[in-house]
Design a protein around this motif. Structure first.
Motif, PDB file in Angstrom:
ATOM      1  N   SER A  12       2.839  -0.593 -22.518  1.00  0.00           N
ATOM      2  CA  SER A  12       3.654   0.250 -21.650  1.00  0.00           C
ATOM      3  C   SER A  12       2.978   0.482 -20.305  1.00  0.00           C
ATOM      4  O   SER A  12       1.751   0.459 -20.193  1.00  0.00           O
TER       5      SER A  12
ATOM      6  N   PHE B 299       8.380  -9.003 -18.678  1.00  0.00           N
ATOM      7  CA  PHE B 299       8.846  -7.632 -18.846  1.00  0.00           C
ATOM      8  C   PHE B 299       9.743  -7.612 -20.075  1.00  0.00           C
ATOM      9  O   PHE B 299      10.586  -8.499 -20.261  1.00  0.00           O
TER      10      PHE B 299
ATOM     11  N   GLU C  48      12.150  -5.631 -20.729  1.00  0.00           N
ATOM     12  CA  GLU C  48      13.534  -5.323 -20.361  1.00  0.00           C
ATOM     13  C   GLU C  48      14.294  -6.516 -19.788  1.00  0.00           C
ATOM     14  O   GLU C  48      15.511  -6.611 -19.952  1.00  0.00           O
TER      15      GLU C  48
ATOM     16  N   VAL D 147      13.661  -1.474 -10.606  1.00  0.00           N
ATOM     17  CA  VAL D 147      13.915  -0.214 -11.298  1.00  0.00           C
ATOM     18  C   VAL D 147      14.162   0.897 -10.278  1.00  0.00           C
ATOM     19  O   VAL D 147      13.668   0.838  -9.154  1.00  0.00           O
TER      20      VAL D 147
ATOM     21  N   GLU E 144       9.066   6.665 -14.648  1.00  0.00           N
ATOM     22  CA  GLU E 144       9.804   5.986 -15.715  1.00  0.00           C
ATOM     23  C   GLU E 144       8.828   5.063 -16.436  1.00  0.00           C
ATOM     24  O   GLU E 144       7.937   4.481 -15.810  1.00  0.00           O
TER      25      GLU E 144
ATOM     26  N   TYR F  36       8.180   1.681 -18.855  1.00  0.00           N
ATOM     27  CA  TYR F  36       8.710   0.372 -19.253  1.00  0.00           C
ATOM     28  C   TYR F  36       7.585  -0.354 -19.987  1.00  0.00           C
ATOM     29  O   TYR F  36       6.509   0.200 -20.188  1.00  0.00           O
ATOM     30  N   SER F  37       7.817  -1.624 -20.365  1.00  0.00           N
ATOM     31  CA  SER F  37       6.745  -2.349 -21.059  1.00  0.00           C
ATOM     32  C   SER F  37       6.722  -3.830 -20.696  1.00  0.00           C
ATOM     33  O   SER F  37       7.710  -4.402 -20.250  1.00  0.00           O
TER      34      SER F  37
END
Length: 133
Positions: free
Chosen positions: A24, A54, A56, A64, A72, A74-75
């Motif tokens: 993350s 990524f 996502e 983003v 925020e 994300y990973s």
């Protein structure tokens, strides 16, 4: 919000061969107005490039939106498809579209020939020897 606008939540990872790890990171907007950030993974010319994306977008680029004075999470996904024992740098770059915020963070990653066995709420790593007897 000390390390903005981008920070990995770990400094390094060791991915066992045949598994996938997610690391993350946070995109941090320290300004009051909402910002759009362009993110890019920069691995350089090494074997880790095709194994890291990524989570996502499943690519090495992502855009983003982050609200004012917020962050925020994300990973990044690293697939353990081939052994890479010497750690490689994965650089994550972030730049706001208005150019007011930019920065990067790095993660050291390797893929090893080991297995992880879950034991209750803890993990135990077992090294697998490739030497012939």
């Amino acid at each position: 919000y000390e390390d903005w606008p981008i920070v990995f939540l770990r400094d390094s990872t060791e991915v066992p061969l045949g598994t996938t790890d997610r690391v993350s990171f946070q995109v941090i907007n320290v300004q009051e107005d909402a910002k759009t950030f362009d993110l890019e993974l920069s691995i350089g010319n090494n074997d880790m490039d095709s194994l890291t994306t990524f989570t996502e977008t499943e690519t090495n680029e992502m855009t983003v939106d982050v609200g004012g004075s917020s962050s925020e999470t994300y990973s990044v996904e690293i697939r353990g498809n081939t052994i890479i024992e010497n750690p490689k740098n994965i650089e994550l770059q972030a730049e706001s579209r208005d150019g007011n915020l930019e920065g990067y963070d790095t993660l050291q990653a390797s893929i090893t020939n080991s297995t992880v066995t879950a034991v209750g709420n803890t993990s135990r790593r077992e090294e697998t020897s490739l030497e012939s007897e």
